[in-house]
Design an enzyme around this catalytic site. Sequence first.
Site, PDB file in Angstrom:
ATOM      1  N   ARG A  54       0.833  -1.211   0.000  1.00 52.22           N
ATOM      2  CA  ARG A  54       0.000   0.000   0.000  1.00 52.22           C
ATOM      3  C   ARG A  54       0.867   1.262   0.000  1.00 52.22           C
ATOM      4  O   ARG A  54       0.542   2.250  -0.664  1.00 52.22           O
ATOM      5  CB  ARG A  54      -0.946  -0.002   1.210  1.00 52.22           C
ATOM      6  CG  ARG A  54      -1.941   1.159   1.177  1.00 52.22           C
ATOM      7  CD  ARG A  54      -3.006   1.034   2.234  1.00 52.22           C
ATOM      8  NE  ARG A  54      -2.468   1.161   3.592  1.00 52.22           N
ATOM      9  CZ  ARG A  54      -3.194   1.026   4.700  1.00 52.22           C
ATOM     10  NH1 ARG A  54      -4.494   0.736   4.601  1.00 52.22           N
ATOM     11  NH2 ARG A  54      -2.648   1.154   5.877  1.00 52.22           N
ATOM     12  N   LYS A 153      -2.570   7.181   1.237  1.00 59.37           N
ATOM     13  CA  LYS A 153      -2.284   7.359   2.666  1.00 59.37           C
ATOM     14  C   LYS A 153      -1.181   8.422   2.772  1.00 59.37           C
ATOM     15  O   LYS A 153      -0.007   8.111   2.966  1.00 59.37           O
ATOM     16  CB  LYS A 153      -1.884   6.039   3.317  1.00 59.37           C
ATOM     17  CG  LYS A 153      -2.053   6.071   4.827  1.00 59.37           C
ATOM     18  CD  LYS A 153      -2.125   4.693   5.415  1.00 59.37           C
ATOM     19  CE  LYS A 153      -1.942   4.706   6.916  1.00 59.37           C
ATOM     20  NZ  LYS A 153      -2.930   5.459   7.679  1.00 59.37           N
ATOM     21  N   GLU A 186     -16.067   6.879   6.740  1.00 54.57           N
ATOM     22  CA  GLU A 186     -15.233   6.189   7.730  1.00 54.57           C
ATOM     23  C   GLU A 186     -15.063   7.080   8.945  1.00 54.57           C
ATOM     24  O   GLU A 186     -15.518   8.217   8.965  1.00 54.57           O
ATOM     25  CB  GLU A 186     -13.877   5.804   7.122  1.00 54.57           C
ATOM     26  CG  GLU A 186     -13.092   6.989   6.590  1.00 54.57           C
ATOM     27  CD  GLU A 186     -11.729   6.610   5.985  1.00 54.57           C
ATOM     28  OE1 GLU A 186     -11.288   5.465   6.126  1.00 54.57           O
ATOM     29  OE2 GLU A 186     -11.105   7.506   5.401  1.00 54.57           O
TER      30      GLU A 186
HETATM   31  N1  PXG Z   1      -9.071   5.071   7.582  1.00 54.32           N
HETATM   32  C1  PXG Z   1      -8.112   5.996   7.781  1.00 54.32           C
HETATM   33  C2  PXG Z   1      -8.328   7.391   7.332  1.00 54.32           C
HETATM   34  C3  PXG Z   1      -6.922   5.620   8.414  1.00 54.32           C
HETATM   35  O1  PXG Z   1      -5.964   6.538   8.625  1.00 54.32           O
HETATM   36  C4  PXG Z   1      -7.789   3.357   8.613  1.00 54.32           C
HETATM   37  C5  PXG Z   1      -8.925   3.787   7.967  1.00 54.32           C
HETATM   38  C6  PXG Z   1      -7.614   1.909   8.964  1.00 54.32           C
HETATM   39  O2  PXG Z   1      -6.701   1.298   8.053  1.00 54.32           O
HETATM   40  P1  PXG Z   1      -5.754   0.090   8.462  1.00 54.32           P
HETATM   41  O3  PXG Z   1      -5.007  -0.227   7.211  1.00 54.32           O
HETATM   42  O4  PXG Z   1      -4.894   0.556   9.585  1.00 54.32           O
HETATM   43  O5  PXG Z   1      -6.641  -1.024   8.858  1.00 54.32           O
HETATM   44  C7  PXG Z   1      -6.745   4.288   8.846  1.00 54.32           C
HETATM   45  C8  PXG Z   1      -5.486   3.858   9.521  1.00 54.32           C
HETATM   46  C9  PXG Z   1      -2.371   6.735  14.004  1.00 54.32           C
HETATM   47  C10 PXG Z   1      -2.677   5.602  13.084  1.00 54.32           C
HETATM   48  O6  PXG Z   1      -1.222   6.824  14.465  1.00 54.32           O
HETATM   49  C11 PXG Z   1      -3.615   5.758  12.089  1.00 54.32           C
HETATM   50  C12 PXG Z   1      -3.907   4.690  11.241  1.00 54.32           C
HETATM   51  C13 PXG Z   1      -3.257   3.490  11.394  1.00 54.32           C
HETATM   52  C14 PXG Z   1      -2.314   3.349  12.398  1.00 54.32           C
HETATM   53  C15 PXG Z   1      -2.032   4.415  13.251  1.00 54.32           C
HETATM   54  O7  PXG Z   1      -3.271   7.520  14.297  1.00 54.32           O
HETATM   55  N2  PXG Z   1      -4.853   4.885  10.281  1.00 54.32           N
END
Ligand code: PXG
Length: 302
Positions: A54, A153, A186
């Site tokens: 990703r 991302k 989301e």
């Molecule tokens: N939506 C958004 C906008 C995100 O930033 C997710 C969904 C979940 O995706 P994953 O691939 O993690 O299942 C995210 C993930 C942090 C932090 O430090 C943020 C995320 C992941 C890990 C840590 O705030 N965002």
Amino acid sequence: MVKEPLVYVDGRFVEKSKAVVSVFDHGLLYGDGVFEGIRAYNGSVFRLADHISRLYDSAKVIRLKMPIDEREMTAAVLETMRKNDLRDAYIRLVVTRGAGDLGVDPALCKSPTVFIIAEPMASSLGPREPRVVRMIFSSYRRDAVDATSHEIKSLNYMNSILAKMEASSAGADDAIMLDHRGFVSEASVSNIFIVKDGKLSTPSSGAGILHGITRRRVISLCSDLGLEVAERDITPFELSTADEVFLVGTKSEVLAVGSVGGVDIGTGGVGGVTRKLYGEFSKVVRRAEEGTPVYEPERVRA
Ligand code: PXG
């Protein structure tokens, strides 16, 4: 003296207090860069290959030329874990456009900056119940797929930050964001599922969601358990009247949503499907084959 954690910065390991980037880095000046938030459970980096893939997809779309390839990046993540002697950890992998003169044009930057932070983090997944969170509907809309979509991302998280602050002001834990059409998208850093009459649904990619790795794994887990998941448009009404709503993400793991905007979801506690998936997901993250091992298997002593 206490040993300082080591941070990977452009191929070298430096002490946390000395791990810095330039004030001219476009990651800081313009949010120009990409990142991954990754977790390790019991000495294995959960779905590392998915995160790396990703990251390179995000970089491709913003036309950021990665200074190292996927194999080298994987090795760098594992080495950062080892250097800090970690087993259960949170890993932040960041690639910025690098330092350059002022001006949004990425051509001003010579070479990207890569850094990897790994810190201890214990899982909240376990034999207990998932945490129950209170949400609001944010007045900020999720950026559309033809805008600064979260499909990339990127380091630009202002869309999520505004929603998160709005939730805090309202005394809620987090916010649910709608897309530009008014359908559920989301939460600030988590994907959303709803359950109605035993059937699961989750917003599809058109709603401007990040293609969450936890979301994808939960969908395949559901299919293993014989639970159907529809990826479709969900209205705020459907969400508010669902039997259960839960959030998933690397940071959140699995969280039960108790209420949205003061309206209880189901009983306002943890629903049966959420409880089941929380329990099953707790097992999934600890399965060796779900991740990439950080350490050599311990040799059996003669
Ligand atoms: N939506 C958004 C906008 C995100 O930033 C997710 C969904 C979940 O995706 P994953 O691939 O993690 O299942 C995210 C993930 C942090 C932090 O430090 C943020 C995320 C992941 C890990 C840590 O705030 N965002």
